[in-house]
Design an enzyme around this catalytic site. Structure first.
Site, PDB file in Angstrom:
ATOM      1  N   CYS A  95      -6.723  -3.548   3.868  1.00 36.01           N
ATOM      2  CA  CYS A  95      -6.392  -1.794   3.907  1.00 36.01           C
ATOM      3  C   CYS A  95      -7.128  -0.863   2.633  1.00 36.01           C
ATOM      4  CB  CYS A  95      -5.097  -1.409   3.730  1.00 36.01           C
ATOM      5  SG  CYS A  95      -4.844   0.222   3.974  1.00 36.01           S
ATOM      6  N   ARG A 152      -2.590  -2.567  -7.439  1.00 37.32           N
ATOM      7  CA  ARG A 152      -1.969  -3.360  -6.112  1.00 37.32           C
ATOM      8  C   ARG A 152      -1.206  -4.339  -6.854  1.00 37.32           C
ATOM      9  NH1 ARG A 152      -2.691   0.166  -3.070  1.00 37.32           N
ATOM     10  NH2 ARG A 152      -3.663   0.227  -0.844  1.00 37.32           N
ATOM     11  N   ARG A 207      -2.894   0.366  20.492  1.00 35.70           N
ATOM     12  CA  ARG A 207      -2.310   1.303  19.705  1.00 35.70           C
ATOM     13  C   ARG A 207      -1.289   1.878  20.260  1.00 35.70           C
ATOM     14  NH1 ARG A 207      -0.183   3.892  16.590  1.00 35.70           N
ATOM     15  NH2 ARG A 207      -0.976   5.195  15.021  1.00 35.70           N
ATOM     16  N   CYS A 215      -9.540   1.711  17.824  1.00 32.91           N
ATOM     17  CA  CYS A 215      -9.435   1.029  19.080  1.00 32.91           C
ATOM     18  C   CYS A 215      -8.221   1.569  20.038  1.00 32.91           C
ATOM     19  CB  CYS A 215      -9.393  -0.360  19.055  1.00 32.91           C
ATOM     20  SG  CYS A 215      -9.074  -1.333  20.094  1.00 32.91           S
ATOM     21  N   CYS A 254     -12.385  -1.342  24.986  1.00 32.35           N
ATOM     22  CA  CYS A 254     -12.088  -0.057  25.293  1.00 32.35           C
ATOM     23  C   CYS A 254     -13.079   1.355  25.011  1.00 32.35           C
ATOM     24  CB  CYS A 254     -10.760   0.304  24.497  1.00 32.35           C
ATOM     25  SG  CYS A 254     -11.125   0.543  22.677  1.00 32.35           S
ATOM     26  N   HIS A 276       1.033  -4.261   5.690  1.00 28.90           N
ATOM     27  CA  HIS A 276       0.159  -4.345   6.379  1.00 28.90           C
ATOM     28  C   HIS A 276      -1.203  -4.665   5.798  1.00 28.90           C
ATOM     29  CE1 HIS A 276       0.028  -0.372   4.539  1.00 28.90           C
ATOM     30  NE2 HIS A 276      -1.212  -0.288   4.799  1.00 28.90           N
ATOM     31  N   GLU A 277      -1.222  -5.142   4.470  1.00 30.58           N
ATOM     32  CA  GLU A 277      -2.354  -5.628   3.596  1.00 30.58           C
ATOM     33  C   GLU A 277      -2.143  -7.020   3.187  1.00 30.58           C
ATOM     34  OE1 GLU A 277      -4.014  -2.397   0.979  1.00 30.58           O
ATOM     35  OE2 GLU A 277      -3.743  -3.953  -0.501  1.00 30.58           O
ATOM     36  N   CYS A 333     -10.853  -4.228  20.017  1.00 28.13           N
ATOM     37  CA  CYS A 333     -10.823  -5.143  21.272  1.00 28.13           C
ATOM     38  C   CYS A 333     -12.348  -5.241  22.001  1.00 28.13           C
ATOM     39  CB  CYS A 333      -9.974  -4.448  22.559  1.00 28.13           C
ATOM     40  SG  CYS A 333     -10.828  -2.986  23.266  1.00 28.13           S
ATOM     41  N   CYS A 340     -14.065   1.548  21.404  1.00 26.95           N
ATOM     42  CA  CYS A 340     -14.708   0.343  20.861  1.00 26.95           C
ATOM     43  C   CYS A 340     -16.393   0.653  21.444  1.00 26.95           C
ATOM     44  CB  CYS A 340     -14.312  -0.873  21.149  1.00 26.95           C
ATOM     45  SG  CYS A 340     -12.725  -1.261  20.222  1.00 26.95           S
ATOM     46  N   CYS A 357       0.887  -1.497   0.013  1.00 29.59           N
ATOM     47  CA  CYS A 357       0.084   0.005   0.080  1.00 29.59           C
ATOM     48  C   CYS A 357       0.900   1.176   0.161  1.00 29.59           C
ATOM     49  CB  CYS A 357      -0.860  -0.053   1.352  1.00 29.59           C
ATOM     50  SG  CYS A 357      -1.555   1.399   1.548  1.00 29.59           S
ATOM     51  N   HIS A 358       0.398   2.389  -0.604  1.00 28.26           N
ATOM     52  CA  HIS A 358       1.132   3.732  -0.458  1.00 28.26           C
ATOM     53  C   HIS A 358       1.772   3.861   0.869  1.00 28.26           C
ATOM     54  CE1 HIS A 358       2.430   7.127  -2.846  1.00 28.26           C
ATOM     55  NE2 HIS A 358       2.446   7.505  -1.707  1.00 28.26           N
ATOM     56  N   THR A 359       1.044   3.363   1.856  1.00 33.63           N
ATOM     57  CA  THR A 359       1.249   3.891   3.286  1.00 33.63           C
ATOM     58  C   THR A 359       2.674   3.138   3.711  1.00 33.63           C
ATOM     59  OG1 THR A 359      -0.923   4.269   3.840  1.00 33.63           O
ATOM     60  CG2 THR A 359       0.629   4.172   5.766  1.00 33.63           C
TER      61      THR A 359
HETATM   62  P1  NAD Z   1      -1.867   5.511  -4.895  1.00 33.00           P
HETATM   63  O1  NAD Z   1      -0.226   6.011  -5.071  1.00 33.00           O
HETATM   64  O2  NAD Z   1      -1.870   4.288  -5.698  1.00 33.00           O
HETATM   65  O3  NAD Z   1      -2.767   6.549  -5.496  1.00 33.00           O
HETATM   66  C1  NAD Z   1      -2.488   8.168  -5.562  1.00 33.00           C
HETATM   67  C2  NAD Z   1      -3.127   8.620  -6.772  1.00 33.00           C
HETATM   68  O4  NAD Z   1      -3.112  10.029  -6.677  1.00 33.00           O
HETATM   69  C3  NAD Z   1      -2.504   8.068  -8.046  1.00 33.00           C
HETATM   70  O5  NAD Z   1      -3.163   7.782  -9.227  1.00 33.00           O
HETATM   71  C4  NAD Z   1      -1.492   9.256  -8.443  1.00 33.00           C
HETATM   72  O6  NAD Z   1      -1.369   9.414 -10.062  1.00 33.00           O
HETATM   73  C5  NAD Z   1      -2.438  10.430  -7.935  1.00 33.00           C
HETATM   74  N1  NAD Z   1      -1.841  11.580  -7.941  1.00 33.00           N
HETATM   75  C6  NAD Z   1      -0.604  11.965  -7.288  1.00 33.00           C
HETATM   76  N2  NAD Z   1      -0.380  13.276  -7.173  1.00 33.00           N
HETATM   77  C7  NAD Z   1      -1.633  14.041  -7.760  1.00 33.00           C
HETATM   78  C8  NAD Z   1      -1.665  15.445  -7.935  1.00 33.00           C
HETATM   79  N3  NAD Z   1      -0.839  16.214  -7.636  1.00 33.00           N
HETATM   80  N4  NAD Z   1      -2.904  15.666  -8.165  1.00 33.00           N
HETATM   81  C9  NAD Z   1      -3.868  14.575  -8.741  1.00 33.00           C
HETATM   82  N5  NAD Z   1      -3.480  13.410  -8.655  1.00 33.00           N
HETATM   83  C10 NAD Z   1      -2.384  12.929  -7.998  1.00 33.00           C
HETATM   84  O7  NAD Z   1      -1.981   5.367  -3.604  1.00 33.00           O
HETATM   85  P2  NAD Z   1      -3.274   4.371  -2.735  1.00 33.00           P
HETATM   86  O8  NAD Z   1      -2.452   3.405  -2.270  1.00 33.00           O
HETATM   87  O9  NAD Z   1      -4.617   4.490  -3.380  1.00 33.00           O
HETATM   88  O10 NAD Z   1      -3.315   5.508  -1.296  1.00 33.00           O
HETATM   89  C11 NAD Z   1      -3.698   6.730  -1.347  1.00 33.00           C
HETATM   90  C12 NAD Z   1      -3.512   7.537  -0.213  1.00 33.00           C
HETATM   91  O11 NAD Z   1      -4.460   7.107   0.805  1.00 33.00           O
HETATM   92  C13 NAD Z   1      -2.015   7.498   0.423  1.00 33.00           C
HETATM   93  O12 NAD Z   1      -1.811   8.758   0.952  1.00 33.00           O
HETATM   94  C14 NAD Z   1      -2.251   6.225   1.570  1.00 33.00           C
HETATM   95  O13 NAD Z   1      -1.240   6.593   2.376  1.00 33.00           O
HETATM   96  C15 NAD Z   1      -3.600   6.687   2.006  1.00 33.00           C
HETATM   97  N6  NAD Z   1      -4.312   5.664   2.719  1.00 33.00           N
HETATM   98  C16 NAD Z   1      -5.040   6.195   3.766  1.00 33.00           C
HETATM   99  C17 NAD Z   1      -5.869   5.042   4.602  1.00 33.00           C
HETATM  100  C18 NAD Z   1      -6.635   5.525   5.782  1.00 33.00           C
HETATM  101  O14 NAD Z   1      -7.013   4.591   6.490  1.00 33.00           O
HETATM  102  N7  NAD Z   1      -6.636   6.907   5.839  1.00 33.00           N
HETATM  103  C19 NAD Z   1      -5.725   3.716   4.087  1.00 33.00           C
HETATM  104  C20 NAD Z   1      -4.995   3.436   2.836  1.00 33.00           C
HETATM  105  C21 NAD Z   1      -4.377   4.446   2.345  1.00 33.00           C
HETATM  106  N1  AHE Z   2       2.032   6.908  11.560  1.00 37.78           N
HETATM  107  C1  AHE Z   2       1.514   7.851  10.669  1.00 37.78           C
HETATM  108  C2  AHE Z   2       0.033   7.882  10.668  1.00 37.78           C
HETATM  109  C3  AHE Z   2      -0.617   7.193   9.275  1.00 37.78           C
HETATM  110  C4  AHE Z   2      -1.927   6.968   9.461  1.00 37.78           C
HETATM  111  O1  AHE Z   2      -2.890   7.995   9.654  1.00 37.78           O
HETATM  112  N2  AHE Z   2      -2.441   5.828   9.061  1.00 37.78           N
HETATM  113  C5  AHE Z   2      -3.888   5.515   8.767  1.00 37.78           C
HETATM  114  C6  AHE Z   2      -3.652   4.257   8.234  1.00 37.78           C
HETATM  115  S1  AHE Z   2      -2.991   4.196   6.413  1.00 37.78           S
HETATM  116  C7  AHE Z   2      -3.195   2.583   5.913  1.00 37.78           C
HETATM  117  O2  AHE Z   2      -2.752   2.634   4.808  1.00 37.78           O
HETATM  118  C8  AHE Z   2      -4.656   5.201  10.185  1.00 37.78           C
HETATM  119  O3  AHE Z   2      -5.415   4.329  10.150  1.00 37.78           O
HETATM  120  N3  AHE Z   2      -4.416   5.998  10.946  1.00 37.78           N
HETATM  121  C9  AHE Z   2      -5.252   6.106  12.017  1.00 37.78           C
HETATM  122  C10 AHE Z   2      -4.199   5.160  13.365  1.00 37.78           C
HETATM  123  O4  AHE Z   2      -4.648   5.077  14.344  1.00 37.78           O
HETATM  124  O5  AHE Z   2      -2.964   5.181  12.866  1.00 37.78           O
HETATM  125  C11 AHE Z   2       1.659   9.102  10.850  1.00 37.78           C
HETATM  126  O6  AHE Z   2       1.806  10.044  10.126  1.00 37.78           O
HETATM  127  O7  AHE Z   2       1.834   9.479  12.029  1.00 37.78           O
HETATM  128 ZN    ZN Z   3      -2.783   1.067   3.664  1.00 35.81          ZN
END
Ligand code: NAD
Ligand code: AHE
Ligand code: ZN
Length: 375
Positions: free
Chosen positions: A175, A370, A115, A111, A100, A67-68, A97, A103, A45-47
């Site tokens: 994820c 992916r 964490r 949760c 907590c 993580h996926e 859990c 939850c 994943c991008h993360t």
């Molecule tokens: P990815 O890199 O596959 O997708 C990102 C997309 O954004 C790509 O298609 C890219 O071309 C586009 N992009 C990049 N810069 C751009 C710009 N300036 N303008 C327009 N488009 C642009 O990533 P992903 O795996 O789909 O993840 C996306 C984001 O979500 C990441 O930041 C990831 O860390 C985050 N994420 C968050 C959670 C959460 O729980 N909040 C979960 C999973 C992923």
């Molecule tokens: N350690 C990072 C936090 C990144 C973050 O926000 N993670 C998301 C999941 S991304 C999955 O691809 C999330 O679930 N956040 C809630 C949590 O409890 O972490 C930072 O930037 O500090």
């Molecule tokens: Zn992820």
């Protein structure tokens, strides 16, 4: 192997940005409340790339990222009742859990139980790692560390799933896909007939499109700097596409002009704070809601004129799409088995754990959603 140290292959991130190295890693047996899982498939994943880059304040090295994933329980520690050896499972970085205050609140999927430990790469009970190389500890990551043939996780971080589900596909339900679907269904609660803008059409953004389509959105506008994402996006529900590079006006203005004043819902799925602002500001006055999904690096901050909120726009965020992991991941697997949600369509590449650095390279090229690794 139960109760014994297992030596297996894992991809170790020794330092930020340095290629991962496949090492022989010792994985200690699960302690009380822990589960040792044989990981069969993991995606990237991008993360993972974000933490590897060194920009994640919670990133510790050396560590085992990932993580996926999906796998099979190898053994369980004392007191573990909800899973047993042989169960098919998905590790969940967002634990549940059920006890907590988070939850119990009914207001969040976050949760609090493990964490603090998962944020510093250790297990809760003794604040130690279960991974080591010749006695030197290697940190866990996100409570999952799936770039390893065996991993140890907290029992509150394991979702037991249908044993008939293909693990090489449903690993994605750990994820990206749930995050996008849940951002729409749980966090924004998009209603039928709504207009939607999605910034970034990676797996997460495309899953937002899929979620919006099933919610009955009338227009689903995809925004990406990679124009190839339009064709791909159509399969997931994108009805219109905007490449910011084709416009001189700020992207928020382009969307406002296209939609008679703005969209009902927008989603930032890139992790870029300028686009988070644009996503908020392209929402309709009075009710538009914007959801931050992308993860931005430490030091980055969002800003807008408070007037944007005074005049009724709402700014929200989501982690794992608001899904309660242990309860709801198995239901998402069932939905996939009943063909109610897509998963296969997000898998564009398949490699082995040994090819993990190539998989990270692929992530930065267009055309990769992916990449699933056979571990
Ligand atoms: P990815 O890199 O596959 O997708 C990102 C997309 O954004 C790509 O298609 C890219 O071309 C586009 N992009 C990049 N810069 C751009 C710009 N300036 N303008 C327009 N488009 C642009 O990533 P992903 O795996 O789909 O993840 C996306 C984001 O979500 C990441 O930041 C990831 O860390 C985050 N994420 C968050 C959670 C959460 O729980 N909040 C979960 C999973 C992923
Ligand atoms: N350690 C990072 C936090 C990144 C973050 O926000 N993670 C998301 C999941 S991304 C999955 O691809 C999330 O679930 N956040 C809630 C949590 O409890 O972490 C930072 O930037 O500090
Ligand atoms: Zn992820």
């Amino acid at each position: 192997t139960q109760g014994q140290v297992i030596t297996c292959k894992a991809a170790v991130a020794w330092e930020a940005n340095k290629p991962l190295v496949i090492e022989d890693v010792q994985v200690a047996p699960p302690q009380a409340g822990e589960v040792r899982i044989k990981i069969l498939f993991t995606a990237l994943c991008h993360t993972d790339a974000y933490t590897w880059s060194g920009k994640d304040p919670e990133g510790l090295f050396p560590c085992i990222l990932g993580h996926e994933a999906a796998g099979i329980v190898e053994s369980v520690g004392e007191g573990v009742t909800e899973v047993q050896p042989g169960d098919h499972v998905i590790p969940c970085y967002q634990a549940e859990c059920k006890e907590c205050k988070f939850c119990k609140s009914g207001k969040t999927n976050l949760c609090g139980k493990v964490r603090a430990a998962t944020g510093v790469g250790v297990m809760l009970s003794d604040r130690k790692s279960r991974f080591s190389i010749d006695g030197k500890p290697i940190y866990h990551f996100m409570g999952t560390s799936t770039f390893s043939q065996y991993t140890v996780v907290h029992d509150v971080s394991v979702a037991k799933i249908d044993p008939h589900a293909p693990l090489e596909k449903v690993c994605l339900l750990g994820c990206g896909v749930p995050t996008g679907l849940g951002a729409v269904w749980n966090t924004a609660k998009v209603e039928a007939g709504s207009t939607v803008a999605i910034f970034g059409l990676g797996t997460v953004g495309l899953a937002v499109a899929e979620g919006a389509k099933t919610a009955g959105a009338s227009r689903i506008i995809g925004i990406d700097i990679d124009s190839k994402k339009y064709e791909i996006g159509k399969n997931f529900g994108i009805t219109e596409f905007v490449n910011p590079k084709d416009h001189e006006k700020p992207i928020q203005q382009v969307i406002i002009d296209l939609t008679d004043g703005g969209v009902d819902y927008s989603f930032e799925c890139i992790g870029n704070v300028q686009l988070m602002r644009a996503a908020l500001e392209c929402c309709h006055k009075g009710w538009g809601t914007s959801v931050i999904v992308g993860v931005a690096a430490s030091g980055q901050e969002i800003s807008t004129r408070p007037f944007q909120l005074v005049t009724g726009r709402v700014w929200k965020g989501t982690a794992f799409g608001g899904f309660k992991s242990r309860s709801q991941v198995p239901l998402l697997v069932d939905k996939y088995m009943h063909k109610e949600i897509k998963v296969d369509e997000y898998v564009t590449h398949q490699l082995t754990l040994a090819e993990i650095n190539k998989a990270f390279d692929l992530m930065h090229e267009g055309g990769c959603l992916r990449c699933v690794l056979d571990v």
